[in-house]
Design a protein around this motif. Structure first.
Motif, short mmCIF file in Angstrom:
data_model
loop_
_atom_site.label_atom_id
_atom_site.label_comp_id
_atom_site.label_asym_id
_atom_site.label_seq_id
_atom_site.Cartn_x
_atom_site.Cartn_y
_atom_site.Cartn_z
N MET A 69 37.71 19.80 37.12
CA MET A 69 36.50 19.87 36.32
C MET A 69 35.31 20.01 37.26
SD MET A 69 37.17 19.69 33.10
CE MET A 69 38.58 19.34 32.06
N GLN A 70 34.32 20.74 36.81
CA GLN A 70 33.09 20.89 37.58
C GLN A 70 31.91 20.51 36.71
OE1 GLN A 70 33.31 24.98 38.95
NE2 GLN A 70 34.19 24.33 40.91
N HIS A 71 30.76 20.43 37.34
CA HIS A 71 29.54 20.06 36.64
C HIS A 71 29.37 20.91 35.37
CE1 HIS A 71 25.37 18.89 35.97
NE2 HIS A 71 25.08 20.16 35.84
N GLY A 72 29.18 20.25 34.26
CA GLY A 72 28.94 20.95 33.00
C GLY A 72 30.18 21.19 32.17
N ASP A 73 31.35 21.04 32.75
CA ASP A 73 32.58 21.21 31.98
C ASP A 73 32.68 20.12 30.92
OD1 ASP A 73 33.26 23.39 33.46
OD2 ASP A 73 34.80 22.39 34.65
N LEU A 122 29.48 15.56 34.99
CA LEU A 122 28.18 15.78 35.61
C LEU A 122 28.26 15.53 37.11
CD1 LEU A 122 26.02 13.86 32.99
CD2 LEU A 122 26.34 16.34 33.15
N ASP A 123 27.60 16.39 37.86
CA ASP A 123 27.53 16.18 39.30
C ASP A 123 26.78 14.87 39.57
OD1 ASP A 123 27.70 16.57 41.99
OD2 ASP A 123 26.31 18.25 42.08
N ALA A 124 27.38 14.00 40.35
CA ALA A 124 26.74 12.72 40.65
C ALA A 124 25.54 12.95 41.56
CB ALA A 124 27.73 11.79 41.33
N ILE A 125 24.43 12.33 41.21
CA ILE A 125 23.22 12.49 42.03
C ILE A 125 23.31 11.62 43.28
CG2 ILE A 125 20.71 12.12 42.06
CD1 ILE A 125 20.75 12.86 39.06
N LYS A 168 26.22 9.90 45.55
CA LYS A 168 27.66 9.85 45.70
C LYS A 168 28.00 9.31 47.08
CE LYS A 168 28.41 14.27 44.67
NZ LYS A 168 27.49 15.41 44.49
N SER A 210 32.25 13.05 48.81
CA SER A 210 31.93 14.35 48.22
C SER A 210 32.84 14.61 47.03
CB SER A 210 32.13 15.46 49.26
OG SER A 210 31.17 15.35 50.28
N GLY A 211 32.31 15.35 46.08
CA GLY A 211 33.10 15.67 44.90
C GLY A 211 32.98 14.64 43.80
N LEU A 261 18.17 14.28 34.25
CA LEU A 261 19.52 14.13 33.67
C LEU A 261 19.44 13.33 32.38
CD1 LEU A 261 22.80 13.11 35.48
CD2 LEU A 261 22.05 11.87 33.47
#
Lengths: 292, 342
Positions: free
Chosen positions: A140-144, A156-159, A161, A164-165, A235
């Motif tokens: 899964m990626q950001h927005g999926d 959501l991409d963690a602001i 972290k 990584s990932g 966000l």
């Protein structure tokens, strides 16, 4: 200031040190506290510090578990999970990132629930769990979005972290965010707040609990945190948050939610922790650091 | 999709079919299928067997134990395809990545430095079989992540009377108190397995081996150590400095030439993948610290947990220079999270 959700289940039993808890009809809180003290070589003996190592289960039309807890938790976590699922299958396991307290039990979970799939940024997991068939590790990626039938989980991409990932997860029905390492808090054993939510504490204890954020992010002073706080506010504008959960906190909701968020964001903007050992000294530990 | 999963980003952009085709064409996965009999991961130095076409397991080849300094230092590891790896900015088509654990030995001691990722367990088993013998076993790791301690439980559980050389945080011991996961050899090792202090800026002689521990030169996770063994001149750099990859599955996982160095930008991108906090950050003290470690130690070999081993003073010096430039360049890489929610 938001009220508690109308169907929130108040403390059903004394949970000092004990989980699971069914927090809402469709939200189970599992896991437990780990002792975060005991630094080898330290001359002084520190009081026992509890680091909550939590996982959550969303009981939608399909079920998803947010993180898995660390290896040592398994022998209590397994029974907790069975109690909360009440015979339902576990459909998905969201792996926020690869760190052991967050996803150490992935292999055991997928073995126990053979139809479950891991969802998240699943790169590297085949190296750590070569026993898992690759088609059970779903990237899964950001927005999926993942459809649970009665709600979606948005990744959501963690602001903030550490590894990584790292992804965060957002439940569109409950407006709940699972923020991995963000919004974690540690407490002393003497506080007796294990398994207790912020809104269940008296004012003094709640204030004390918010004084010990766990922010295990390297290099916080080496870059502009104001820009990242601003990103977090954007966000929240896009994904309104009414419940905060993470791998290191009790659910935060109700009237104490917004003040808790603001207190932490203010601290990040004005006095981010020093977590580079090279400039922190004393083994690199600040009072709020927990792991890493 | 019927099961509610949006797969448009499956496997980092590659289609699942493409990945599975690669797997079917590839060499042996090293671990047995679920419920099936064990399949040999290959003897050290021998080519792997072909992969069962029906396998859905992860690819790993060349499970080997390689002498870096005969009688003293060994690389224990395997090779995987350079794809689906979080530390690479993108998949490297046709490329391969060594995954590494290490063993130091003298006449009476055997020190496992980084028990490594579970996918390299077949190589680790070979190392235990061939290197331990009657030696006293020690285990040391640079950080408490699955890529470094994935096999910790196996080593603690299968070697006689091991001792943990530990420089991390006490709370972490509680997390990993049952580190074996599917291999329950060492449930509740706390209190049963001796733990010897290996804090930063301390040194210890383990027989003829002279170990020294220090805060990592640069890192992502707070409690990351580097370890230096003086007699071999080997610096164990955890998840850093593994920026040399393989063009062929059977290429040697040791770099001994300064030719074909990767570009500064390529290394900077890899650094920023691991150490994500460095993007748009200012950290001159970190670069100074990194360089000082190499000034203060006679490093003849660099041993990361992934990527090729760097061997020889000239090779090490060239990479220190390269990484120093790349650390500065990583600072100029855009902070994706800041931009994500614009």
């Amino acid at each position: 200031m938001p009220d508690l959700p109308k169907d929130v289940i108040q403390k059903a039993y004394v949970v000092r040190g004990g989980l699971p808890r069914l927090v809402l009809p469709d939200l189970a809180w599992v896991g437990g506290c780990s002792n975060s003290a005991g630094w080898p070589g330290r001359a002084n003996v520190k009081p026992v510090t509890h680091e909550p190592c939590m996982a959550y289960v969303v009981l939608g039309q399909k079920t998803i578990m947010f993180d898995t807890g660390h290896y040592g938790l398994w022998y209590s976590l397994e029974g907790q999970l069975e109690a909360m699922l009440q015979g339902r299958p576990l459909d998905y396991v969201f792996v926020s990132h690869q760190e052991i307290p967050h996803t150490g039990n992935l292999g055991r979970l997928l073995a126990k629930y053979p139809r479950a799939k891991a969802v998240g940024d699943v790169r590297d997991y085949h190296l750590f769990h070569p026993e898992i068939a690759l088609d059970r590790l779903v990237m899964m990626q950001h927005g999926d979005r993942l459809d649970l039938g009665d709600r979606e989980i948005v990744f959501l991409d963690a602001i903030w972290k550490d590894l990584s990932g790292t992804l965060w997860a957002y439940d569109t029905k409950r407006r709940l965010i699972f923020s991995a390492d963000m919004f974690g808090y540690i407490h002393l054993a003497d506080d007796h707040v294990c398994g207790t939510m912020l809104h269940e504490m008296d004012e003094a204890l709640a204030a004390k609990s918010l004084e010990r954020p766990a922010l295990p992010f390297t290099g916080m002073r080496q870059r502009d945190q104001g820009a990242r706080v601003a990103a977090f506010r954007r966000l929240m504008a896009q994904f309104p948050v009414e419940i905060v959960t993470s791998g290191h906190t009790a659910p935060i909701m109700g009237p104490r939610l917004q003040p808790a968020i603001e207190q932490l964001l203010h601290a990040l903007e004005t006095s981010p922790p020093r977590f580079l050992q090279s400039d922190a000294g004393d083994h690199g530990r600040d009072p709020g650091a927990t792991h890493g | 999709m019927g099961d509610g999963i949006d797969r448009r980003a499956l496997l980092g952009g590659a289609g699942a079919g493409a990945i599975m085709a690669l797997l079917r064409d590839s060499y042996a996965a090293s671990l047995p299928p679920a419920g099936g009999p064990g399949r040999a991961g290959g003897e050290p130095g021998r080519p792997p067997a072909a992969l069962d076409a029906a396998s859905t397991r992860a690819f790993a080849a060349n499970q080997t134990v390689t002498a870096l300094v005969p009688g003293r230092l060994y690389r224990v590891g395997c090779v995987v395809r350079a794809e689906r790896l979080s530390w690479l900015p993108a998949d490297l088509p046709g490329g391969f990545e060594p995954l590494n654990a290490y063993v130091l030995t003298d006449e009476t001691n055997c020190v496992f430095v980084e028990p490594g990722m579970p996918i390299l367990l077949p190589a680790l088993k070979s190392a235990i079989d061939t290197l331990v013998g009657g030696r006293r076993v020690w285990v040391n790791f640079t950080r408490n992540e699955a890529d470094c301690i994935g096999n910790l439980g196996y080593v603690l559980g299968s070697c006689p009377q091991p001792t943990l050389l530990f420089g991390g945080a006490g709370g972490i011991l509680e997390w990993i108190n049952d580190p074996a996961v599917s291999m329950l050899e060492v449930r509740d090792f706390l209190g049963r397995i001796p733990i010897v202090d290996a804090r930063n800026d301390t040194a210890r002689e383990v027989g003829a081996l002279r170990m020294r521990w220090m805060d990592a030169g640069y890192k992502q996770m707070l409690i990351t150590q580097w370890a230096f063994e003086e007699t071999t001149g080997c610096l164990f750099t955890s998840d850093a400095m593994g920026y040399r990859h393989l063009a062929a599955v059977d290429a040697p996982p040791v770099v001994e030439s300064v030719r074909q160095l990767p570009s500064v930008d390529a290394v900077a991108a890899e650094i920023a993948r691991r150490m994500n906090w460095m993007r748009e950050a200012e950290y001159p003290e970190v670069i100074e610290r990194f360089q000082r470690i190499f000034r203060e130690h006679d490093v003849r070999m660099v041993a990361p947990i992934h990527g090729c081993v760097l061997r020889g003073r000239e090779v090490v010096a060239a990479h220190v220079k390269l990484v120093s430039k790349a650390l500065r360049a990583a600072s100029r890489i855009a902070d994706a999270e800041r931009l994500r929610y614009a």
